[in-house]
Design a protein around this motif. Structure first.
Motif: not given
Length: 155
Positions: A13-21, A29-35, A101-103
């Motif tokens: 509900s806070y963070i999505s599309n989390v990738t890390y390497w 890392a990449d992530m989208y903060v949804k709110r 909110e954002g990438f």
């Protein structure tokens, strides 16, 4: 210092599309903060050192800080601020609150030698970070994200 492994989880509900390497010992890392992450967000940071000839880690120090207070007092010196300034060089993370909110991303993060305290000797380390709202370790705690980073400090 190099990163050897990263694990990230988050409340969807806070963070999505989390990738890390890991790339050549650097963290990405990449992530989208949804709110928007508003005032009251806290982070618990625990730096641990692996015990010799063991799979166990011992906590060296830990901080439990108000994220917005940390960002608003950005120019006051502390180890966490030093690490966060280092992080800002490799990311598009916010320098103030609220966190919109954002990438967000991290690219080729490496701790600079001057941000590693001289008392941390060569060895294996684990950094555990939990972002949350409410009171830690209580029923009122609402976890936002958890990060565990494994690192090696080389002499």
């Amino acid at each position: 210092m190099k990163f050897t492994k990263i694990e990230v989880t988050g409340d969807s509900s806070y963070i999505s599309n989390v990738t890390y390497w890991i790339d050549n010992g650097t963290a990405n890392a990449d992530m989208y903060v949804k709110r928007t992450l508003n005032y009251g967000l806290r982070v618990f940071v625990d730096l641990q050192m692996k015990l010799a000839d063991s799979k166990k880690y011992q906590s060296l120090f830990s901080y439990d800080v108000d994220v917005c207070k940390l960002l608003n007092e950005f120019f006051r010196e502390s180890l966490l601020r030093s690490w966060y300034r280092n992080l800002l060089k490799y990311s598009n993370f916010m320098e103030n609150c609220p966190i919109m909110e954002g990438f967000y991303y991290i690219r080729k993060l490496a701790l600079e030698p001057n941000s590693i305290p001289p008392y941390l000797r060569s060895g294996d380390y684990r950094l555990c970070c939990t972002a949350y709202y409410g009171k830690r370790n209580s029923k009122k705690q609402r976890s936002v994200s958890n990060l565990t980073a494994y690192m090696q400090i080389l002499s």
